[in-house]
Structure formats: C-alpha cells, structure tokens
Design an enzyme around this catalytic site. Structure first.
Site, PDB file in Angstrom:
ATOM      1  CB  ALA A  66      -0.874  -0.021   1.240  1.00  0.00           C
ATOM      2  N   GLY A 105       0.536  -5.144   0.691  1.00  0.00           N
ATOM      3  CA  GLY A 105      -0.606  -5.109  -0.224  1.00  0.00           C
ATOM      4  C   GLY A 105      -0.253  -5.649  -1.603  1.00  0.00           C
ATOM      5  CD  GLU A 108      -2.266  -7.857   2.407  1.00  0.00           C
ATOM      6  OE1 GLU A 108      -1.834  -6.697   2.253  1.00  0.00           O
ATOM      7  OE2 GLU A 108      -2.970  -8.204   3.370  1.00  0.00           O
ATOM      8  CD  GLU A 128       1.470  -5.920   5.169  1.00  0.00           C
ATOM      9  OE1 GLU A 128       2.270  -6.841   5.433  1.00  0.00           O
ATOM     10  OE2 GLU A 128       0.717  -5.932   4.187  1.00  0.00           O
TER      11      GLU A 128
HETATM   12  C1  3H9 Z   1       0.557  -2.354   3.363  1.00  0.00           C
HETATM   13  O1  3H9 Z   1       0.787  -2.838   2.302  1.00  0.00           O
HETATM   14  C2  3H9 Z   1      -0.768  -2.467   4.063  1.00  0.00           C
HETATM   15  C3  3H9 Z   1      -1.682  -3.485   3.455  1.00  0.00           C
HETATM   16  O2  3H9 Z   1      -1.460  -4.757   4.012  1.00  0.00           O
HETATM   17  C4  3H9 Z   1      -3.115  -3.178   3.764  1.00  0.00           C
HETATM   18  C5  3H9 Z   1      -3.696  -1.988   3.110  1.00  0.00           C
HETATM   19  C6  3H9 Z   1      -5.175  -1.823   3.367  1.00  0.00           C
HETATM   20  N1  3H9 Z   1       4.640   3.526   0.117  1.00  0.00           N
HETATM   21  O3  3H9 Z   1      13.331   1.686   0.504  1.00  0.00           O
HETATM   22  P1  3H9 Z   1      13.763   2.453  -0.678  1.00  0.00           P
HETATM   23  C7  3H9 Z   1       9.455   4.858  -1.102  1.00  0.00           C
HETATM   24  S1  3H9 Z   1       1.726  -1.441   4.159  1.00  0.00           S
HETATM   25  C8  3H9 Z   1       5.151   4.728  -0.192  1.00  0.00           C
HETATM   26  O4  3H9 Z   1      14.771   3.513  -0.484  1.00  0.00           O
HETATM   27  P2  3H9 Z   1      14.888   0.065  -1.807  1.00  0.00           P
HETATM   28  C9  3H9 Z   1      10.540   5.149  -0.097  1.00  0.00           C
HETATM   29  O5  3H9 Z   1      10.089   6.021   0.892  1.00  0.00           O
HETATM   30  C10 3H9 Z   1       3.147  -1.497   3.085  1.00  0.00           C
HETATM   31  N2  3H9 Z   1       6.454   4.940  -0.481  1.00  0.00           N
HETATM   32  O6  3H9 Z   1      14.232   1.502  -1.871  1.00  0.00           O
HETATM   33  C11 3H9 Z   1      11.610   5.762  -0.972  1.00  0.00           C
HETATM   34  O7  3H9 Z   1      11.258   7.114  -1.204  1.00  0.00           O
HETATM   35  P3  3H9 Z   1      12.391   8.223  -1.399  1.00  0.00           P
HETATM   36  C12 3H9 Z   1       3.832  -2.808   3.103  1.00  0.00           C
HETATM   37  C13 3H9 Z   1       7.258   3.886  -0.454  1.00  0.00           C
HETATM   38  O8  3H9 Z   1      15.106  -0.335  -3.207  1.00  0.00           O
HETATM   39  C14 3H9 Z   1      11.461   4.992  -2.289  1.00  0.00           C
HETATM   40  O9  3H9 Z   1      10.155   4.417  -2.261  1.00  0.00           O
HETATM   41  N3  3H9 Z   1       5.035  -2.729   2.322  1.00  0.00           N
HETATM   42  C15 3H9 Z   1       6.795   2.602  -0.132  1.00  0.00           C
HETATM   43  O10 3H9 Z   1      16.033   0.069  -0.848  1.00  0.00           O
HETATM   44  C16 3H9 Z   1      12.473   3.896  -2.462  1.00  0.00           C
HETATM   45  O11 3H9 Z   1      12.434   3.068  -1.283  1.00  0.00           O
HETATM   46  C17 3H9 Z   1       6.209  -2.452   2.887  1.00  0.00           C
HETATM   47  O12 3H9 Z   1       6.335  -2.318   4.083  1.00  0.00           O
HETATM   48  C18 3H9 Z   1       5.420   2.437   0.158  1.00  0.00           C
HETATM   49  N4  3H9 Z   1       4.904   1.234   0.458  1.00  0.00           N
HETATM   50  O13 3H9 Z   1      13.799  -0.880  -1.159  1.00  0.00           O
HETATM   51  C19 3H9 Z   1       7.386  -2.314   1.956  1.00  0.00           C
HETATM   52  N5  3H9 Z   1       7.844   1.742  -0.162  1.00  0.00           N
HETATM   53  O14 3H9 Z   1      13.182   7.790  -2.579  1.00  0.00           O
HETATM   54  C20 3H9 Z   1       8.085  -0.992   2.189  1.00  0.00           C
HETATM   55  C21 3H9 Z   1       8.921   2.472  -0.509  1.00  0.00           C
HETATM   56  O15 3H9 Z   1      11.623   9.475  -1.555  1.00  0.00           O
HETATM   57  N6  3H9 Z   1       9.147  -0.763   1.260  1.00  0.00           N
HETATM   58  N7  3H9 Z   1       8.571   3.760  -0.683  1.00  0.00           N
HETATM   59  O16 3H9 Z   1      13.201   8.174  -0.119  1.00  0.00           O
HETATM   60  C22 3H9 Z   1      10.347  -1.409   1.322  1.00  0.00           C
HETATM   61  O17 3H9 Z   1      10.559  -2.303   2.119  1.00  0.00           O
HETATM   62  C23 3H9 Z   1      11.421  -0.967   0.375  1.00  0.00           C
HETATM   63  O18 3H9 Z   1      11.098   0.328  -0.057  1.00  0.00           O
HETATM   64  C24 3H9 Z   1      11.621  -1.855  -0.877  1.00  0.00           C
HETATM   65  C25 3H9 Z   1      12.613  -1.170  -1.850  1.00  0.00           C
HETATM   66  C26 3H9 Z   1      12.178  -3.217  -0.432  1.00  0.00           C
HETATM   67  C27 3H9 Z   1      10.329  -2.055  -1.617  1.00  0.00           C
END
Ligand code: 3H9
Length: 690
Positions: A66, A105, A108, A128
């Site tokens: 999400a 998400g 999911e 999450e």
């Molecule tokens: C969810 O899904 C809830 C659902 O179950 C239910 C819903 C109803 N949203 O980490 P990076 C940005 S909760 C917005 O440096 P990497 C991040 O801030 C979500 N922004 O890259 C950064 O911005 P900036 C569950 C996001 O290659 C840029 O993307 N998912 C999100 O080292 C690059 O990120 C997670 O918890 C997001 N979801 O790693 C996964 N994700 O460049 C969270 C990232 O401006 N994300 N950004 O600083 C991660 O673990 C890592 O970002 C990922 C890439 C592994 C994907």
C-alpha cells in the site's frame, strides 16, 4: 496498447492481456494505481478476445505494498478490496508476474491472482508488522491457507522477505521464470493454463490446517520478549486465530477491525515515521548523492579490543579485506581469537556455515606494524579514549598511508578537529563512531569535522550502507549526538536517586517505557568503577559510596543491585539505605515516584538537549536524532525516537513542563531557545529545517 491512466496500460499478446503498472519508485498501491488496475481488469475481462490476464510491473519491483503516505488521509479512488475482488472473481485466469519484491498489499494482490510466477531474484513477504500494521488486505487470511497457520504467523510477525525458491517450495508461487524473460515466461504460462483448462485457483477457497489454542499460547509465550510493547504482533496472532477458527469472510471482518485498530494507533504512526526517517537519514543537503566517492577495497583497523574486533567482523562480513593492528602479539592473538569464537558462535546459531566462517576469518589479517597500512583505502582507529594516543596514531598514519586514504577515528566523543589538526590532510579525517558490540549494533555516527571533504563524507555514508548499518551524519561536539543526550539522562537518573527514588524504580519505569534496561542496570553491567578513582573518592555521591564498599557492579556480584550466582538481580538493602541517607541529608521525605514522573525527568532533558543539538546544526534533522536513539540506544521504535515522542506530547506541553522543572530544580532545565521558537511559531520538530 491501451493506457488507462499515467501508470497503467494494457497490451494484447495474442489472446493474453498484459496489464503493466509503472508507478515509480516502487509501484505502491496509490489511488491512481488502484484506479488504473480496476479499469484495466474490467476491460480485459470484458474483451472477448482475451483468454487470460497477466499482471506485471515496470521498473525495479512488483507492487511493494500500500502507499504508506496515504494512510491517515481521506481515501479516494477504487478501494484495494474492489481491485482484489475483480481479480479473484475474474472468469479468466489471472497470473501475477513478480520481480523485485511483492510486499504487503502487493503480495496480497498477487494472492488474489489464480497463479503466481516469479524470477529467481524476487522476494515476497508481508512486512507490515515493521510499520506497526498487519496485512490488512486479506493477507492474514490467505497466507495461512497456503503455508499453514504456524509458518504464516512466523512470517507475518517477523515481516520476513522470502526468496523466490523458498516461495516456490512453500507454494506461495507456482513457477519460476527466467531472470531476464519474466514477461515472455508469464505469457507462456498463461497460455498453458488456458490450453490445459487449468482451474481458477482461489486461495480464499482453500481450507486452513488446524492449530490449537495451546499452540497459539505457546507462540505468544515464545515471542513475548520480542513482541513486548508492539501492538501489531498480537493483532496478527488474533487474525490468524480467526483464519483457523472462522470461515474466510468472517476472518476478513476480524482482519478489517484489527487493521483499523493498528493503523490508527500511535505505535504504527511512530513506526511509519521511522520508515521514512530511515530513508531520510542518508540524504545530506550539502553532500548530494552525486558527490564522488573513494574506492574502499581494504580497511586497516587499529586496536584489536572489543570495539576494533567488532568493527573488523562487520567489515569482513561485507567481503572487504581487513588488516587488524595491535601493539603486542598477545593482545593481537587474543583479539583474533575472540573474532573466531564470535564467528563460531554465529555458526552454532545457524547464521553462518563453517565455510563462511573460514572465508570471513580469512579476510582479517593481524599485524603488529602500522607500516602495513601503507596501501589500505581506509583506516579506522579504535584504541582507548585518550587524546594524546590518538594524536600519536594520526601523526604516524599521515606519513604511512597513501594520499587517497581516509583516516577515521572511532572516538565516542573526543574532538576530531584536534585529531585532524596533527595531520597534513584534515580533509581526509572523519569520525566513524560504531556502537558496541559493533558487529551487532546497527548505528554508526559519521562525524564530520571542520575540514572533512564531501567525498570523504559520501564514501563513509556509502560504506556504512554497504556493511549493512545505518549512518547518521553528525557534527563535532562533546559526546556527539547520542552520548551528549545520554549524558543528560544519566545526570537526571543520578539526581532522581539522590532525591530519594530507588534505582530499581527508575530502571523499571524505563523498562516499561520500552528500553531493554535502565541506567542503573546498565552501570551495573559496565562497572560502577569506570572513571572512579579510589584515592580521590570521598563518598560525595551514591556511586562513590557503593564503590567504596566494593560494590562495583555485576563483576563483584553487587552494585546498585545484589546479584546471585546466576547473575539474577534483586534490589539491594545496602543501596536502599544509602539512597535514604542521601535523601534525608537533603531534607527529603521518603516517597515513591510514579513511572510518569520518572520518564518525564529522564526524557525531557534529552529532548531539550536534542533541540540544542539541532539549533547548533550538529544533526541535520530531528528524525536523524531519532534514528540514532533507536539504533544506537534501543529507544523503542514504537515510540519513534525522543524528538518524535516530543512532537506527540506537543511541544507547548514540553516547554511548559521544562519551565516548571527549571523553577523547581534550576538552570539545567532551562528550555532550549529552539524549543521556545518552535512553540512560538506553532511548529513541531518534524517541521524544523536547519
Ligand atoms: C501495506 O501494504 C498495508 C496493506 O497490508 C493493507 C492496506 C489496506 N509507500 O526503501 P527504498 C518509497 S503497508 C510509499 O529507499 P529500496 C521510499 O520512501 C506497506 N512509499 O528503496 C523511498 O522514497 P524516497 C507494506 C514507499 O530499493 C522509495 O520508495 N510494504 C513505499 O532500498 C524507495 O524506497 C512495505 O512495508 C510504500 N509502500 O527498497 C514495503 N515503499 O526515494 C516498504 C517504498 O523518496 N518498502 N517507498 O526516499 C520497502 O521495504 C522498500 O522500499 C523496498 C525497496 C524493499 C520495496
């Protein structure tokens, strides 16, 4: 090709519709992505020439979850549930094609597809929990239907990213694609599904393996320490209980209720703040990411004690060659032996194989001569904290090391400008302040001295990332950021016991706040006699009195606490009598202290010092200070760090309490000018920009 909006398009590959999402950086499920998907699936289902649908993402990853930035705002566009329903109910097979990461998400959504195919480098997970959330789009109900409830609990409460091969083994994906041909392989897979008239698998239709309430209780107990203070793990457990005990639709209702509870909790708000803080901390306005770096292929470390050894392990773990220097063979042998023992312990815990241990140990060469550092790219000095010795070492390094070498000190608070001044290359001198044990603690304070060059800063930040740590750039001042604030807390902890509070009351309050231990437990562990000089001791402080009684901490089985043979602590009547004596001498009546009072007395001075640090430009932003406290001092992530915590209290409240405490206890409580300013402007620490 049909474009549904800026981030979603559909192309036809024969009778297979390929829906592509392209919403950088991570294809998060923002309103526009959800809208695009909903429209694209609707169109593909309606198109009679389409027999199967592939969902794939452009860019570096499949949907990473999400859009975290949307939480808390008004919801617009198609809901995630609408998107999932149209996919799962599709009369045509849907195949999710995964590369990068399918997280939260994102996974999911993929779990609503009828089949999943992934490249070998892909990872899937429901992380999450790290944001104080639970998988709220059916994940808690679908994952147990694939992996079984126990495995699902483990994965969701740890937030594990699972590698594609393992996903295949556990049935989370159905096939592996060629690393460089995901789209073609997914289309081919779709064609085969059509040709075979393979069933439209719906994960939600599957049965869940049983798990007894005793098993759930055992899981809770086994993880109680790890989950302490966090809300999300318990909410996840309750959702999995629902998955086991209720029909799918009922389980989904439980998941929604629990998701609402966690997403609106202060714990999740803090953890989401930390997620962004961890990404901000790398951004240095005056040193853009495009700044050149110096290559680091070899590192010299001076000092083979606990600190130097821990740093050597961290560097060797990242595949970099280390030369470890000490002044005498015995100390060096001891240092190298400790490194081997630590690695072998990790091997016994299953972290490394025997081969990996040998590889790592093999990267660390011992030497008694600093001359052996003539060709290394970086030197980290990690000897004990005496300025004269550090100056001697840096004078020698200046003549020995090649001109491009970076000369770093691991000092935890000495003036690095003074150290740099003995060299002819102060631009190459920097602080790399690791935290003990350095092979475990994630934080490195990268300390910029007056003349440190930008490429040296950028190289140090990049190296920290490469060795798997988190760096915060700070400026030179006594104690830098972390220890400077810790000093304030330590001062007040002493003042509290001199005012009649018992050390165990203070420790318990901090433990309940979320720290692993309190200041007196910490001192007992480290030794009360650090910095204590017997000949000069005159019983002026409670610590003096304890040391005079040879109560020097755990090592003497007595300190602030008494210890039994197994090192279990219990409140000490001796300490209690001394505390009471000090209080009565100051005319203080014995009384008990509330936890709120103790926390306020310990945390407000840290916040006040943090404000001074910000005003002096010793930290770039308030969230960097929070990163330091979470990763270097075990501040509980669900409270977001001291500066975030101050924002949640309200800075006006913090200021008025500081003023009251100043009136009661004196000058040391005087509110920082920045705090006064922020309150006057109606701003928070999060708003503050230097
Ligand atoms: C969810 O899904 C809830 C659902 O179950 C239910 C819903 C109803 N949203 O980490 P990076 C940005 S909760 C917005 O440096 P990497 C991040 O801030 C979500 N922004 O890259 C950064 O911005 P900036 C569950 C996001 O290659 C840029 O993307 N998912 C999100 O080292 C690059 O990120 C997670 O918890 C997001 N979801 O790693 C996964 N994700 O460049 C969270 C990232 O401006 N994300 N950004 O600083 C991660 O673990 C890592 O970002 C990922 C890439 C592994 C994907």
């Amino acid at each position: 090709m049909t474009a549904f909006n800026d981030v979603t398009d559909l192309t036809l590959d024969g009778n297979v519709a390929v829906i592509t999402l392209d919403s950088p950086p991570v294809n998060a499920l923002s309103a526009i992505v959800r809208d695009g998907m909903y429209a694209a699936f609707g169109a593909a289902i309606a198109d009679t020439s389409v027999a199967a649908i592939v969902l794939i993402c452009a860019g570096r990853t499949f949907i990473a979850g999400a859009d975290i930035t949307e939480f808390g705002g008004a919801s617009t566009g198609a809901s995630l549930f609408d998107v999932q329903t149209i996919i799962e109910d599709s009369p045509k097979p849907v195949i999710a094609a995964i590369h990068g990461t399918a997280l939260g998400g994102g996974l999911e959504v993929a779990l609503c597809a009828h089949y999943r195919i992934a490249v070998p480098s892909a990872k899937c997970g429901l992380p999450e929990v790290n944001l104080g959330l639970l998988p709220g789009a059916g994940g808690t109900q679908r994952l147990p239907r694939i992996t079984g409830p126990r495995k699902a609990l483990e994965l969701m409460t740890a937030g594990t990213h699972v590698a594609a091969a393992e996903c295949l083994a556990m049935g989370l994906i159905d096939a592996l694609a060629n690393e460089t041909a995901l789209r073609a392989d997914a289309v081919q897979y779709a064609r085969k599904v059509v040709a075979d008239a393979a069933p439209l698998h719906r994960v939600s239709d599957r049965a869940v393996e049983p798990m007894t309430s005793d098993d759930f209780t055992a899981f809770r107990q086994a993880n109680a320490k790890k989950f302490r203070g966090f809300k999300a793990p318990e909410a996840i457990i309750q959702c999995v209980e629902a998955a086991v005990n209720l029909p799918f639709d009922e389980g989904i209702k439980v998941e929604r209720t629990k998701f609402f509870e966690v997403v609106t909790s202060p714990e999740s708000a803090a953890q989401r703040y930390v997620f962004f803080a961890e990404r901000q901390v790398w951004k240095i306005p005056s040193v853009p990411a495009t700044t050149p770096t110096r290559p680091i292929d070899s590192v010299g470390i001076i000092g083979s004690g606990t600190m130097g050894g821990g740093i050597a392990m961290t560097i060797a773990n990242a595949g970099i060659a280390v030369t470890l220097i000490d002044t005498n063979q015995e100390a060096l042998d001891r240092g190298l032996k400790t490194i081997r023992t630590n690695y072998e312990r990790s091997m016994k815990n299953g972290r490394f194989t025997a081969e990996q241990v040998e590889e790592r140990v093999g990267r660390i060469a011992g030497s008694l001569s600093m001359e052996d550092l003539s060709d290394v790219d970086l030197v980290i000095e990690a000897v004990y904290e005496r300025m004269s010795i550090k100056k001697e070492i840096f004078t020698a390094l200046d003549t020995i090391c090649k001109p491009s070498a970076i000369l770093a000190t691991n000092t935890s608070g000495l003036n690095i400008d003074e150290i740099a001044a003995v060299t002819a290359r102060p631009e190459s001198v920097i602080g790399l302040h690791f935290f003990s044990p350095a092979n475990v603690m994630r934080l490195v304070e990268v300390v910029r001295a007056d003349h440190t060059a930008d490429d040296v800063i950028n190289t140090s930040m990049q190296l920290t990332k490469r060795i798997g740590k988190i760096a915060a750039l700070v400026g030179v001042c006594p104690g830098f950021v972390g220890n400077r604030m810790l000093g304030q807390r330590a001062r007040e902890a002493q003042a509290l016991i001199e005012g009649g509070a018992m050390p165990w009351e203070v420790d318990q309050a901090l433990y309940e706040f979320g720290f692993a231990m309190g200041p007196f437990q910490m001192i007992d562990l480290a030794g009360l006699d650090i910095g204590w000089v017997k000949d000069r001791s005159n019983g002026a402080t409670i610590r003096d009195r304890l040391c005079e009684l040879d109560r020097r901490g755990q090592k003497t089985s007595a300190g602030y606490y008494d210890y039994d043979a197994q090192r279990n602590a219990s409140p000490s009547p001796v300490t209690e009598a001394i505390v009471r004596e000090f209080a009565s001498r100051s005319g203080i009546e014995p009384r008990s202290f509330t936890h709120e009072e103790i926390i306020e007395r310990l945390v407000l001075p840290m916040i006040n010092e943090g404000a001074k640090i910000l005003a002096e430009g010793k930290a770039i932003r308030a969230s960097d200070i929070d990163i330091i406290w979470i990763n270097g001092y075990n501040w509980p992530a669900y409270r977001g760090g001291p500066m975030h915590y101050a924002d949640t209290l309200g800075l006006a409240n913090v200021l008025s309490r500081l003023r009251e405490l100043e009136a009661e206890f004196g000058e040391q409580w005087k509110p920082a000018a920045l705090l006064e300013q922020l309150v006057a402007d109606g701003k928070s620490f999060a708003d503050h920009r230097a």
